[in-house]
Structures are given as C-alpha cells and as structure tokens.
Design a protein around this motif. Structure first.
Motif, mmCIF file in Angstrom:
data_model
loop_
_atom_site.group_PDB
_atom_site.id
_atom_site.type_symbol
_atom_site.label_atom_id
_atom_site.label_comp_id
_atom_site.label_asym_id
_atom_site.label_seq_id
_atom_site.Cartn_x
_atom_site.Cartn_y
_atom_site.Cartn_z
ATOM 1 N N ARG A 72 -49.382 21.607 14.568
ATOM 2 C CA ARG A 72 -50.805 21.503 14.906
ATOM 3 C C ARG A 72 -51.558 20.697 13.841
ATOM 4 O O ARG A 72 -52.494 19.947 14.163
ATOM 5 C CB ARG A 72 -51.399 22.899 15.083
ATOM 6 N N ALA A 75 -50.818 17.158 14.636
ATOM 7 C CA ALA A 75 -51.555 16.759 15.840
ATOM 8 C C ALA A 75 -53.023 16.497 15.522
ATOM 9 O O ALA A 75 -53.630 15.562 16.063
ATOM 10 C CB ALA A 75 -51.414 17.840 16.908
ATOM 11 N N PHE A 192 -55.968 23.621 18.717
ATOM 12 C CA PHE A 192 -55.334 23.247 19.988
ATOM 13 C C PHE A 192 -54.991 24.436 20.886
ATOM 14 O O PHE A 192 -54.196 24.294 21.815
ATOM 15 C CB PHE A 192 -54.079 22.393 19.745
ATOM 16 N N LEU A 225 -55.680 9.693 25.873
ATOM 17 C CA LEU A 225 -55.034 10.931 26.315
ATOM 18 C C LEU A 225 -54.472 10.823 27.729
ATOM 19 O O LEU A 225 -53.914 11.804 28.247
ATOM 20 C CB LEU A 225 -56.035 12.088 26.249
ATOM 21 N N ALA A 232 -51.305 10.674 23.864
ATOM 22 C CA ALA A 232 -50.750 11.732 24.710
ATOM 23 C C ALA A 232 -49.260 11.898 24.453
ATOM 24 O O ALA A 232 -48.745 13.030 24.402
ATOM 25 C CB ALA A 232 -51.006 11.407 26.178
ATOM 26 N N LEU A 235 -48.871 13.739 21.099
ATOM 27 C CA LEU A 235 -49.205 15.154 21.195
ATOM 28 C C LEU A 235 -48.125 15.930 21.941
ATOM 29 O O LEU A 235 -47.871 17.103 21.625
ATOM 30 C CB LEU A 235 -50.559 15.338 21.881
ATOM 31 N N ALA A 236 -47.490 15.291 22.902
ATOM 32 C CA ALA A 236 -46.425 15.962 23.644
ATOM 33 C C ALA A 236 -45.265 16.351 22.745
ATOM 34 O O ALA A 236 -44.507 17.278 23.058
ATOM 35 C CB ALA A 236 -45.935 15.057 24.775
ATOM 36 N N GLU A 243 -51.637 22.736 26.264
ATOM 37 C CA GLU A 243 -52.569 22.502 25.159
ATOM 38 C C GLU A 243 -53.100 21.068 25.186
ATOM 39 O O GLU A 243 -54.281 20.834 24.896
ATOM 40 C CB GLU A 243 -51.886 22.816 23.831
ATOM 41 N N THR A 244 -52.249 20.119 25.561
ATOM 42 C CA THR A 244 -52.721 18.737 25.694
ATOM 43 C C THR A 244 -53.711 18.619 26.843
ATOM 44 O O THR A 244 -54.732 17.926 26.733
ATOM 45 C CB THR A 244 -51.535 17.784 25.905
ATOM 46 N N ASP A 245 -53.446 19.299 27.954
ATOM 47 C CA ASP A 245 -54.393 19.311 29.067
ATOM 48 C C ASP A 245 -55.739 19.896 28.632
ATOM 49 O O ASP A 245 -56.803 19.431 29.066
ATOM 50 C CB ASP A 245 -53.842 20.119 30.237
ATOM 51 N N VAL A 247 -57.017 19.710 25.634
ATOM 52 C CA VAL A 247 -57.708 18.671 24.864
ATOM 53 C C VAL A 247 -58.421 17.720 25.807
ATOM 54 O O VAL A 247 -59.599 17.374 25.615
ATOM 55 C CB VAL A 247 -56.723 17.900 23.967
ATOM 56 N N ARG A 248 -57.722 17.289 26.855
ATOM 57 C CA ARG A 248 -58.339 16.387 27.831
ATOM 58 C C ARG A 248 -59.582 17.028 28.433
ATOM 59 O O ARG A 248 -60.627 16.370 28.576
ATOM 60 C CB ARG A 248 -57.346 16.060 28.946
#
Length: 275
Positions: A72, A75, A192, A225, A232, A235-236, A243-245, A247-248
């Motif tokens: 994290r 990231a 995140f 992203l 993206a 971050l993956a 968690e990436t979703d 952020v979006r």
C-alpha cells in the motif's frame, strides 16, 4: 541520524538505487508501531539513506489483510507520481535483510523552526488569517483549544491525495517539511481500503470547491486508472481489484462534486494520537 547524500529525489537512478542497491541496517526507529529500519543503500557507486519496513515486522490489523501494508505504501507513491505533485518520497517493494518490504528514500527534514509552522493550537474561536480550522482539542485541565492547519497549497494537494488513496492515518507526524520548500507525506500503510477510512488533520477545506489545478489532476488520474493504463496496471500488482475499483470511484466522486470531501460521521475523522 546523519543526513543522506544529496541525490536528485525524482531521478530514475534513485528508484534503481532503492530497488537494486545493497541494504545495510544502521538502526531502528522505535517510535513506530511496526518494524521500521533505518538503512544505507549502495548501488554502482551511489549511496543514500532509506527506510526499510519488512512485511515480517507488520502488526496485524483487523480491517486490513495481513502482510499488505508495504504494498500500500508503494501504491501511494505510484498515485502521487501520477499527480505530478511528488508528495511521497521514492518508494519501492524489494527483498531486504528481513525479507520483502517497503524501501523509501530517507528525506532529511528541514531544521526545526526553519519554516512556517503547519499545525497549531490557538485559544481563539476562529482561525486567524492563513489558517484553517480542524476542530477543538483537549489540552488538559478541562481546557480546549482550536486545532488549525496552515492554509498552504502543499497541504491542500496532500489532502486531495489522501482522499483519493483513502488514507486512514494522516497525522501531524506524517507531514515532513523538507529543505527548499518541499513537503512530503509519509507512512501510507493504511490506505486503499474499499470502505471509507479517511482520517486526517487536513479537514480545513472540507466542503470547499476543488481548485482548477486539482480538477485537471483528477481528470488525468481517471484516464490513468482506465483498464490496462499504466497506473491501473501498477496498482493491480499491489492492491486488489476491488481496491483499485474503489480508487476509481473516489476519483469520479471528487470530479462529480467538485468539492473537498467532508467527514462521513461513520468513522472517527481525526486519527489518534493526532501527532
């Protein structure tokens, strides 16, 4: 602790140094809740000091998966770099003397009193010129004072970054003023989360319009992203798809409202201890 060698803080060479250099532990920062080791790092004739946080030294948290805090932190650096604000020192994930961990360039802070203060406690009911109110704080013997932070563009950018990465621990001690007017934020292990965890001392702009500069950065972040875009993809490698979703979704919401977020009321808004 001795100051690090002067190395351009944003060159690719620094990232190579942190990633490939030989780490030597010089000491431990005992105030930290997790294992934080002060190290030297040497690579192809270059040397600097850095912080190394091995995953093996992370204490379990009830609301974060075990062994993920180092990822994290990396990231958070990746998102900071995408903004162009360079608010997080160069940070990488690598093997070290105690296993895989986060390695971050040591930034020597400016001498105490060299710059303008960022936080203060005042006895007035309203903040003075150049200050933003956070809230009342107990100062002992039944007395309270108003906690304020500077109305500083560097802090404002950091407040936006924290909203994007959902920082659950923006304490005063995590603000690192550096020479030449630079400001860094450090300690991004509790970020995140898919749930709203934003806890910060930088609530002074809550509900206020975002600046045009911030809106431009958020638009750039949204593009970065997108599926298969470089940020993206990075971050993956570090956090989960959910968690990436998230952020979006936070970036989209900031762009939709055009406002700095306000405390949700469902989570303590200020970290403890605040410094």
């Amino acid at each position: 602790m001795p100051a690090p060698e002067r190395i351009p803080p944003r060159s690719v060479t620094v990232v190579d140094l942190l990633t490939k250099g030989e780490l030597t532990v010089r000491g431990r920062i005992r105030e930290a809740s997790n294992a934080v080791l002060y190290c030297s790092v040497v690579y192809e004739g270059m040397e600097a000091h850095c912080v190394y946080k091995p995953v093996a030294g992370e204490r379990p948290l009830w609301d974060f998966p075990d062994g993920t805090l180092a990822q994290r932190e990396v990231a958070a650096y990746a998102v900071s770099e995408e903004t162009g604000w360079e608010l997080v020192p160069p940070t990488v994930l690598r093997d070290g003397p105690y296993g895989q961990g986060m390695c971050q360039l040591w930034i020597e802070p400016e001498a105490e009193g060299a710059g303008e203060p960022l936080l203060a406690l005042v006895e007035d009911e309203e903040p003075g010129d150049g200050w933003k109110a956070v809230g009342l704080a107990e100062v002992g013997e039944g007395r309270t004072a108003l906690l304020v932070h500077a109305d500083d563009e560097r802090l404002r950018r950091l407040a936006v970054l924290d909203a994007v990465i959902n920082n659950g621990d923006r304490k005063g001690g995590h603000l690192l003023p550096a020479p030449e007017g630079r400001l860094y934020g450090i300690d991004h292990g509790v970020t995140f989360n898919v749930d709203d965890k934003l806890r910060t001392l930088l609530w002074g702009w809550a509900g206020e319009p975002l600046t045009p500069e911030v809106l431009e950065v958020l638009a750039r972040l949204e593009d970065a992203l997108a599926e298969s875009a470089p940020l993206a993809t990075r971050l993956a490698e570090l956090i989960t798809a959910a968690e990436t979703d998230a952020v979006r979704a936070r970036v989209r919401e900031l762009r939709r409202t055009g406002l700095h977020p306000s405390p949700s009321g469902q989570w303590p808004a200020i970290p403890w201890p605040p410094v």
